[in-house]
Design an enzyme around this catalytic site. Structure first.
Site, PDB file in Angstrom:
ATOM      1  N   LYS A  75       0.849  -1.191   0.000  1.00  0.00           N
ATOM      2  CA  LYS A  75       0.000   0.000   0.000  1.00  0.00           C
ATOM      3  C   LYS A  75       0.884   1.240   0.000  1.00  0.00           C
ATOM      4  O   LYS A  75       1.559   1.538   0.977  1.00  0.00           O
ATOM      5  CB  LYS A  75      -0.922   0.043   1.225  1.00  0.00           C
ATOM      6  CG  LYS A  75      -2.025   1.089   1.022  1.00  0.00           C
ATOM      7  CD  LYS A  75      -2.695   1.523   2.295  1.00  0.00           C
ATOM      8  CE  LYS A  75      -1.958   2.577   3.035  1.00  0.00           C
ATOM      9  NZ  LYS A  75      -1.843   3.876   2.315  1.00  0.00           N
TER      10      LYS A  75
ATOM     11  N   GLU B 113      10.819   1.561   9.830  1.00  0.00           N
ATOM     12  CA  GLU B 113      11.709   2.713   9.641  1.00  0.00           C
ATOM     13  C   GLU B 113      10.850   3.948   9.895  1.00  0.00           C
ATOM     14  O   GLU B 113       9.917   4.237   9.142  1.00  0.00           O
ATOM     15  CB  GLU B 113      12.298   2.697   8.229  1.00  0.00           C
ATOM     16  CG  GLU B 113      13.221   1.488   8.057  1.00  0.00           C
ATOM     17  CD  GLU B 113      13.858   1.367   6.684  1.00  0.00           C
ATOM     18  OE1 GLU B 113      13.494   2.109   5.771  1.00  0.00           O
ATOM     19  OE2 GLU B 113      14.727   0.498   6.547  1.00  0.00           O
TER      20      GLU B 113
ATOM     21  N   CYS C 273      13.486  11.405   5.902  1.00  0.00           N
ATOM     22  CA  CYS C 273      13.593  11.044   7.317  1.00  0.00           C
ATOM     23  C   CYS C 273      14.977  11.322   7.862  1.00  0.00           C
ATOM     24  O   CYS C 273      15.164  11.518   9.053  1.00  0.00           O
ATOM     25  CB  CYS C 273      13.246   9.575   7.486  1.00  0.00           C
ATOM     26  SG  CYS C 273      14.312   8.524   6.499  1.00  0.00           S
TER      27      CYS C 273
ATOM     28  N   GLU D  74       9.736  16.258  15.440  1.00  0.00           N
ATOM     29  CA  GLU D  74      10.013  16.178  14.004  1.00  0.00           C
ATOM     30  C   GLU D  74       9.054  17.106  13.261  1.00  0.00           C
ATOM     31  O   GLU D  74       7.838  16.984  13.390  1.00  0.00           O
ATOM     32  CB  GLU D  74       9.829  14.740  13.508  1.00  0.00           C
ATOM     33  CG  GLU D  74      10.140  14.589  12.028  1.00  0.00           C
ATOM     34  CD  GLU D  74       9.826  13.192  11.487  1.00  0.00           C
ATOM     35  OE1 GLU D  74       8.697  12.699  11.686  1.00  0.00           O
ATOM     36  OE2 GLU D  74      10.708  12.597  10.857  1.00  0.00           O
TER      37      GLU D  74
HETATM   38  N1  NAD Z   1      13.127   5.931   8.955  1.00  0.00           N
HETATM   39  C1  NAD Z   1      12.916   5.961   7.658  1.00  0.00           C
HETATM   40  O1  NAD Z   1      13.582   5.266   6.884  1.00  0.00           O
HETATM   41  C2  NAD Z   1      11.841   6.850   7.085  1.00  0.00           C
HETATM   42  C3  NAD Z   1      11.785   7.023   5.724  1.00  0.00           C
HETATM   43  C4  NAD Z   1      10.810   7.855   5.194  1.00  0.00           C
HETATM   44  C5  NAD Z   1       9.888   8.487   6.017  1.00  0.00           C
HETATM   45  N2  NAD Z   1       9.958   8.315   7.338  1.00  0.00           N
HETATM   46  C6  NAD Z   1       8.995   8.998   8.215  1.00  0.00           C
HETATM   47  O2  NAD Z   1       7.715   9.003   7.593  1.00  0.00           O
HETATM   48  C7  NAD Z   1       6.987  10.169   7.954  1.00  0.00           C
HETATM   49  C8  NAD Z   1       6.435  10.838   6.708  1.00  0.00           C
HETATM   50  O3  NAD Z   1       5.682   9.933   5.961  1.00  0.00           O
HETATM   51  P1  NAD Z   1       4.081   9.819   6.066  1.00  0.00           P
HETATM   52  O4  NAD Z   1       3.502  11.117   6.533  1.00  0.00           O
HETATM   53  O5  NAD Z   1       3.601   9.204   4.795  1.00  0.00           O
HETATM   54  O6  NAD Z   1       3.900   8.775   7.241  1.00  0.00           O
HETATM   55  P2  NAD Z   1       2.541   8.168   7.769  1.00  0.00           P
HETATM   56  O7  NAD Z   1       2.906   7.361   8.962  1.00  0.00           O
HETATM   57  O8  NAD Z   1       1.497   9.198   7.903  1.00  0.00           O
HETATM   58  O9  NAD Z   1       2.042   7.219   6.589  1.00  0.00           O
HETATM   59  C9  NAD Z   1       2.840   6.186   6.075  1.00  0.00           C
HETATM   60  C10 NAD Z   1       1.948   5.110   5.495  1.00  0.00           C
HETATM   61  O10 NAD Z   1       1.206   4.493   6.524  1.00  0.00           O
HETATM   62  C11 NAD Z   1      -0.171   4.471   6.192  1.00  0.00           C
HETATM   63  N3  NAD Z   1      -0.926   4.506   7.440  1.00  0.00           N
HETATM   64  C12 NAD Z   1      -1.255   5.595   8.182  1.00  0.00           C
HETATM   65  N4  NAD Z   1      -1.940   5.204   9.296  1.00  0.00           N
HETATM   66  C13 NAD Z   1      -2.032   3.844   9.249  1.00  0.00           C
HETATM   67  C14 NAD Z   1      -2.613   2.861  10.102  1.00  0.00           C
HETATM   68  N5  NAD Z   1      -3.220   3.199  11.227  1.00  0.00           N
HETATM   69  N6  NAD Z   1      -2.505   1.568   9.737  1.00  0.00           N
HETATM   70  C15 NAD Z   1      -1.859   1.214   8.619  1.00  0.00           C
HETATM   71  N7  NAD Z   1      -1.307   2.100   7.755  1.00  0.00           N
HETATM   72  C16 NAD Z   1      -1.375   3.396   8.071  1.00  0.00           C
HETATM   73  C17 NAD Z   1      -0.335   5.681   5.294  1.00  0.00           C
HETATM   74  O11 NAD Z   1      -1.508   5.585   4.527  1.00  0.00           O
HETATM   75  C18 NAD Z   1       0.936   5.616   4.477  1.00  0.00           C
HETATM   76  O12 NAD Z   1       0.830   4.664   3.437  1.00  0.00           O
HETATM   77  C19 NAD Z   1       7.974  11.017   8.707  1.00  0.00           C
HETATM   78  O13 NAD Z   1       7.771  10.851  10.084  1.00  0.00           O
HETATM   79  C20 NAD Z   1       9.332  10.431   8.316  1.00  0.00           C
HETATM   80  O14 NAD Z   1      10.365  10.664   9.232  1.00  0.00           O
HETATM   81  C21 NAD Z   1      10.900   7.485   7.893  1.00  0.00           C
HETATM   82  O1  2VS Z   2      13.009   9.346   4.128  1.00  0.00           O
HETATM   83  C1  2VS Z   2      13.800   8.466   4.417  1.00  0.00           C
HETATM   84  C2  2VS Z   2      14.808   8.003   3.533  1.00  0.00           C
HETATM   85  C3  2VS Z   2      15.146   6.723   3.540  1.00  0.00           C
HETATM   86  C4  2VS Z   2      16.100   6.275   2.607  1.00  0.00           C
HETATM   87  C5  2VS Z   2      16.313   4.975   2.365  1.00  0.00           C
HETATM   88  O2  2VS Z   2      15.620   4.017   2.916  1.00  0.00           O
HETATM   89  C6  2VS Z   2      17.339   4.518   1.455  1.00  0.00           C
HETATM   90  O3  2VS Z   2      18.091   5.317   0.885  1.00  0.00           O
HETATM   91  O4  2VS Z   2      17.410   3.295   1.287  1.00  0.00           O
END
Ligand code: NAD
Ligand code: 2VS
Length: 486
Positions: free
Chosen positions: A178, A254, A288, A390
């Site tokens: 998804k 992640e 992130c 964040e």
């Molecule tokens: N650590 C990493 O590698 C990494 C990488 C990219 C983004 N991020 C983090 O992601 C965030 C930004 O992305 P975002 O706003 O799309 O995140 P989000 O958590 O809002 O959504 C991520 C995904 O989860 C789904 N989702 C939301 N609630 C859900 C639930 N209750 N059950 C199942 N699925 C659900 C969303 O529809 C989407 O597909 C930031 O906090 C960022 O730091 C982390």
């Molecule tokens: O927003 C987060 C970025 C994550 C990056 C990776 O997972 C990658 O470069 O493999």
């Protein structure tokens, strides 16, 4: 895109039939296309299709055949490279420069690296002594987890989806994926590529929709899902853990970050400024790994702040398709409101705005888009919300420090622990400070330099587990031990 209605891909067919939602372009706020939201019934169908393919067409392939097909997926992405770039830009507003040099090439690279790894993977073997002197042979056999739910965010849509999908498929699992509701387009193109190159029906299924009470939650609470791999916000990670608890599913997470950069007075100033500008403003700060807290040793503080300010002010904010655009809009009006609420909060908390803090004005249709200015602030106490939470936008707070110990303690004073960057010419200090960082990934004199074989993930609230290279294969396949008495 060949269609203005993005469908779900289930059991090898593109299917609609559910509610539809709009996909918006954040550059202007205009509607790009409609997307079919998967309801509980569609998610059930996707999980069943994946279960059936597991023991059937996918399970029957040799590792070589599976890896060969994954290479074809990478080739298929490259064959439609321009379409993928255009779709990623339309959904996110990210620049042509970024989509064509990072997001889409990494989408293809993720398939190649794991296809190659799985072909050469070895397994453990122990020769065990026994009382009769004849011994026993223990060897481990990696087995796929089964049906894996892959849930991805919107910031690097194809890159982060395939970062999980590719090793999961390479390890022999079947998938229900998804993408974020904000970025459904490249995932749908990927389903077309999977179809075109002959990935057997049911091996890769795609469901569109939101999180709570939609496709995300239907998937994570589904009893027939064998594991969940998720990238997104830490709070969403908690919700998914709760959903997964009932059936005790393996999780790989992640999550968010509040990443620190430490700039020592002996750093190469130009490199440190350029690298920090990149780590703060890439993708509008929506990575992130982006730096939101900068700690600068006092003798360099004023110079560094002025130089970073000049860099921020020289960033070209503009149409994503212009080749010299550095920064596009944020992902959505909702996210713009969140980031602007932090800009307001910073003012209330008493921050000094070195640059930015507002919304750029274009005098054209972009004024309806999700734009904010690159922003640098100073002067906040470390306990303030803007330094602790964040924000996920193009903003950093800069704090001076005096000693190495102080810098380490400031950087580590966070609930998060994803990434850190250290800038110094003293490589011994680089090693020493890197070792002390409470973070899953530390860069010294660089930022976001990736080798896909290295462990990737966070500590504290930034995640659970590691992906990358063998770490991914270790999560997506579990060894069974087989003991043969000789
Ligand atoms: N650590 C990493 O590698 C990494 C990488 C990219 C983004 N991020 C983090 O992601 C965030 C930004 O992305 P975002 O706003 O799309 O995140 P989000 O958590 O809002 O959504 C991520 C995904 O989860 C789904 N989702 C939301 N609630 C859900 C639930 N209750 N059950 C199942 N699925 C659900 C969303 O529809 C989407 O597909 C930031 O906090 C960022 O730091 C982390
Ligand atoms: O927003 C987060 C970025 C994550 C990056 C990776 O997972 C990658 O470069 O493999």
């Amino acid at each position: 895109m060949t269609t203005t209605l993005l469908k779900n891909y289930i059991g090898g067919e593109f299917v609609s039939g559910c509610r539809e939602f709009n996909n918006l372009n954040p550059v202007t706020g205009e509607i790009i296309c409609q997307v079919c939201e998967a309801d509980q019934e569609r998610v059930n169908q996707a999980v069943t299709a994946a279960k059936n393919a597991l023991k059937g067409p996918w399970g029957e392939l040799s590792v070589q055949q599976r890896a060969g097909l994954l290479h074809k997926v990478a080739d298929g992405i490259e064959a439609r490279f321009d379409e993928f770039v255009a779709a990623e830009m339309a959904d996110t507003g990210k620049s042509l420069q970024q989509a064509s040099t990072i997001d889409i090439p990494r989408g293809a690279a993720n398939f190649r690296v794991f296809a190659d790894m799985v072909k050469t993977a070895s397994s453990e073997c122990f020769h065990t002594d026994t009382a009769d002197g004849r011994g026993a042979l223990n060897y481990s056999l990696p087995r796929p987890l089964g049906v894996v739910a892959v849930i991805a965010p919107w910031n690097l849509p194809l890159l982060l989806l395939t970062w999980k999908l590719a090793p999961a498929l390479a390890a022999g699992n079947c998938i229900v994926a998804k993408p974020s509701e904000e970025t459904p387009s490249t995932a749908t193109l990927l389903a077309e590529v999977m179809h075109e190159v002959g990935i057997p029906a049911g091996v890769f299924n795609l469901v569109h929709g939101y999180g709570p009470n939609s496709a995300g939650e239907f998937l994570t609470s589904h009893p027939q899902i064998d594991a969940i791999t998720f990238t997104g916000e830490s709070r969403t990670g908690s919700a998914i853990m709760r959903a997964a608890a009932e059936h005790v599913k393996p999780l790989s997470f992640e999550l968010g970050g509040k990443n620190a950069a430490i700039i020592f007075a002996d750093a190469d100033l130009e490199e440190a400024v350029a690298g920090t500008a990149r780590s703060v403003f890439t993708n509008g700060g929506q990575v992130c790994l982006c730096t939101e807290r900068v700690y600068v040793q006092r003798p360099l503080f004023d110079t560094f702040v002025n130089k970073l300010k000049a860099k921020a002010q020289s960033l070209k904010i503009g149409w994503p398709k212009d080749p010299d655009t550095d920064m596009g809009p944020l992902i959505s009006a909702e996210h713009k409101n969140k980031v602007l609420s932090y800009y307001r909060l910073a003012r209330e908390e008493g921050a000094t705005f070195i640059t930015g803090g507002g919304v750029p004005e274009f005098g054209d249709e972009r004024d309806q888009g999700a734009w904010v200015e690159p922003t640098i602030i100073t002067g906040l106490p470390e306990s303030s919300r803007c330094v602790k939470e964040e924000i996920f936008g193009p903003i950093c707070h800069i704090t001076p420090f005096d000693t190495e110990e102080e810098a380490i303690s400031l950087a580590n004073d966070s609930r998060y622990g994803l990434a850190a960057a250290i800038w110094t010419r003293d490589i011994s200090r680089g090693h020493r400070v890197a070792r002390e960082m409470e973070a899953g990934m530390v860069w010294v004199n660089t930022w976001y330099l990736r080798d896909l074989r290295t462990p990737f993930g966070g500590v504290k609230m930034s995640g659970i587990g590691r992906e990358g290279g063998q770490h991914s294969l270790n999560f997506y396949a579990e060894p069974s031990n087989i003991c043969i008495k000789l």
